[in-house]
Design an enzyme around this catalytic site. Sequence first.
Site, PDB file in Angstrom:
ATOM      1  N   HIS A  95      50.638  61.305   9.080  1.00 35.90           N
ATOM      2  CA  HIS A  95      52.047  61.670   8.953  1.00 35.90           C
ATOM      3  C   HIS A  95      52.252  63.096   9.433  1.00 35.90           C
ATOM      4  CE1 HIS A  95      56.233  61.578   7.691  1.00 35.90           C
ATOM      5  NE2 HIS A  95      56.074  60.298   7.427  1.00 35.90           N
ATOM      6  N   GLU A 102      50.136  48.773   8.243  1.00 40.54           N
ATOM      7  CA  GLU A 102      50.663  49.526   7.116  1.00 40.54           C
ATOM      8  C   GLU A 102      51.895  48.849   6.552  1.00 40.54           C
ATOM      9  OE1 GLU A 102      49.668  54.045   8.738  1.00 40.54           O
ATOM     10  OE2 GLU A 102      51.736  53.284   8.770  1.00 40.54           O
ATOM     11  N   HIS A 150      53.447  49.347  11.531  1.00 40.08           N
ATOM     12  CA  HIS A 150      54.040  49.402  10.194  1.00 40.08           C
ATOM     13  C   HIS A 150      55.311  48.560  10.201  1.00 40.08           C
ATOM     14  CE1 HIS A 150      54.982  52.082   6.468  1.00 40.08           C
ATOM     15  NE2 HIS A 150      55.635  50.935   6.390  1.00 40.08           N
TER      16      HIS A 150
END
Length: 244
Positions: free
Chosen positions: A197, A70, A43
Amino acid sequence: MTKLSVNINKVATIRNARGGNTPDVLKFAVDCERFGAQGITVHPRPDERHIRYADALAIKPLIGVEYNIEGNPKGISKSKPYGFIDLVKEIRPAQVTLVPDAEGVLTSNAGWDTVKNQDYLKDVVKEFKACGIRVSIFIDANPQMIEMAAKTGTDRVELYTESYASRYAKGREEAIKPFVEAAMVARDCGLGLNAGHDLSLENLTYFHQQIPWCDEVSIGHALISDALYLGIEETIHRYLDCLK
């Protein structure tokens, strides 16, 4: 089978704390695959406080498992003359996950409002899919937002699971309910399903038992933290056991 994609951002955070190349982020990605991970996730953020754009580029030719990048498509690197969309189109990973994180946030903390951002997301999804990249939209466990995500043309949605993780200890049955409902809506809409998450060794098995049709979980913070005690090989094996 639900695949395990290891998010290696935290490894880059440790490296960046001292400069140099210890730990070696590229080697770590290769080792995660060698130890059984079925995907690698990064990410990159504009401030490059963990994974750098250069890391994202360098990882692609080194791994054979699915590569998931991401980020916010509006992001612009502070060290490169191009943005997130340019980076992803150059790398052409197996999957891009669109995350609406604002600049400066500590970590991703909300999914997309697919009603307000419908037209924008349609354009971004179309652009990535034209390059042969599978698209996933990071989203809260909200049936309306999932139904509207389906209208963008996305291939998958990724459920933002922080509230499941935070409520798990108080009552896992209640914590999982909105996610099962959301997962069913996604399936009814013909969407693939990812999740991520704060998933961990504590809560992952139950999540998988209740939503066994989830295509992929992306796990970073908890997994890398566990590896400090268990070692990365043993840690990956334990997370894979949760998904059996």
